[in-house]
Design a protein around this motif. Structure first.
Motif, PDB file in Angstrom:
ATOM      1  N   GLN A 105       0.836  -1.190   0.000  1.00  0.00           N
ATOM      2  CA  GLN A 105       0.000   0.000   0.000  1.00  0.00           C
ATOM      3  C   GLN A 105       0.878   1.250   0.000  1.00  0.00           C
ATOM      4  N   THR A 106       0.369   2.309  -0.605  1.00  0.00           N
ATOM      5  CA  THR A 106       1.106   3.582  -0.619  1.00  0.00           C
ATOM      6  C   THR A 106       0.196   4.718  -0.184  1.00  0.00           C
ATOM      7  N   GLU A 107       0.778   5.652   0.497  1.00  0.00           N
ATOM      8  CA  GLU A 107       0.064   6.851   0.928  1.00  0.00           C
ATOM      9  C   GLU A 107       0.880   8.079   0.552  1.00  0.00           C
ATOM     10  N   HIS A 108       0.192   9.098   0.059  1.00  0.00           N
ATOM     11  CA  HIS A 108       0.870  10.345  -0.292  1.00  0.00           C
ATOM     12  C   HIS A 108       0.913  11.243   0.938  1.00  0.00           C
ATOM     13  N   LEU A 109       2.098  11.676   1.301  1.00  0.00           N
ATOM     14  CA  LEU A 109       2.297  12.493   2.486  1.00  0.00           C
ATOM     15  C   LEU A 109       2.140  13.977   2.160  1.00  0.00           C
ATOM     16  N   ASN A 164       4.136  16.325   2.716  1.00  0.00           N
ATOM     17  CA  ASN A 164       5.370  16.934   2.205  1.00  0.00           C
ATOM     18  C   ASN A 164       5.678  16.518   0.770  1.00  0.00           C
ATOM     19  N   GLY A 165       4.745  15.777   0.150  1.00  0.00           N
ATOM     20  CA  GLY A 165       4.938  15.360  -1.236  1.00  0.00           C
ATOM     21  C   GLY A 165       5.573  14.004  -1.387  1.00  0.00           C
ATOM     22  N   GLY A 166       6.002  13.422  -0.268  1.00  0.00           N
ATOM     23  CA  GLY A 166       6.617  12.104  -0.322  1.00  0.00           C
ATOM     24  C   GLY A 166       5.582  10.988  -0.373  1.00  0.00           C
ATOM     25  N   ILE A 167       6.061   9.785  -0.493  1.00  0.00           N
ATOM     26  CA  ILE A 167       5.184   8.611  -0.548  1.00  0.00           C
ATOM     27  C   ILE A 167       5.594   7.634   0.546  1.00  0.00           C
ATOM     28  N   ASP A 168       4.622   7.177   1.294  1.00  0.00           N
ATOM     29  CA  ASP A 168       4.862   6.206   2.366  1.00  0.00           C
ATOM     30  C   ASP A 168       4.359   4.838   1.898  1.00  0.00           C
ATOM     31  N   SER A 169       5.229   3.845   1.849  1.00  0.00           N
ATOM     32  CA  SER A 169       4.845   2.503   1.403  1.00  0.00           C
ATOM     33  C   SER A 169       4.903   1.514   2.568  1.00  0.00           C
TER      34      SER A 169
END
Length: 209
Positions: free
Chosen positions: A167-171, A173-178
């Protein structure tokens, strides 16, 4: 007749007598000892053959990036665990194993190497690790080809499919959390037909037919 020849013949006939005497033992004991001897020879053979073993036949495997949260391996394994694999018609015991749920791959370290490899799924008939017995199922709707935890075997099988999705989430700050998200599905195989049984109702309905 020379003394040397006489002595040779005596040793020859003595050897025959010993062999015949051993063969006269009970059939059950003979079979039991034979199986033990064969198992010992087989284990020594696989140890000695090393990298030439049929087991070392697959593709190079790389671990996941540490930036991905969670654990994609069965039982959240962080290290190798000893197991038994039936691969390409041969049984290999005490093999270091990790089962990658995300890619549905069985991973082993290469012989005397820091490299890892994934085995060819279609050649893995079954494997045992961490007190679980997995079998490979080619296909049979609604199940897909892959490894299934056989909780109960017989005319009616109870199977469990351990899986992991990424799963991925957009943070902000523009980053991506996987991160890895585990899932579990249960199936019953009756008369060659697979049925999803993720609820008590589905389980009992399966036996009404």
């Amino acid at each position: 007749m020379s003394k040397k020849l006489c002595a040779s013949l005596l040793w020859f006939f003595a050897g025959i007598l010993i062999t015949l005497n051993a063969a006269a033992q009970s059939e059950a004991d003979s079979a039991s000892n034979g199986h033990k001897l064969y198992a010992h020879i087989e284990d020594n053979f696989y140890t000695a053959i090393g990298p030439q073993s049929r087991l070392y036949n697959g593709e190079r495997y790389e671990f996941y990036s540490p930036t991905i949260k969670g654990n994609p391996y069965f039982m959240l394994a962080t290290d190798w665990n000893p197991g038994t694999i039936v691969y390409d018609g041969f049984t290999y015991k005490n093999v270091s194993i990790r089962y990658d749920l995300y890619k549905d791959l069985l991973v082993i370290p290469l012989y005397k190497s820091f490299l890892k490899m994934s085995l060819i799924n279609e050649k893995v008939a079954s494997f045992d690790v961490l007190d679980h017995h997995f079998i490979y199922i080619k296909t049979g709707a609604p199940v897909s080809a892959g490894f299934y935890d056989e909780l109960y075997g017989g005319k009616i099988q109870l199977l469990c499919k351990h899986d992991v999705s990424m799963q991925t989430e957009h943070l902000f700050n523009g980053g991506i959390d996987s991160y890895f998200l585990p899932t579990v599905d249960y199936y019953i195989c009756k008369d060659g037909q697979y049925t999803v049984v993720n609820s008590k109702g589905a389980f009992f309905k399966c036996f009404e037919r």
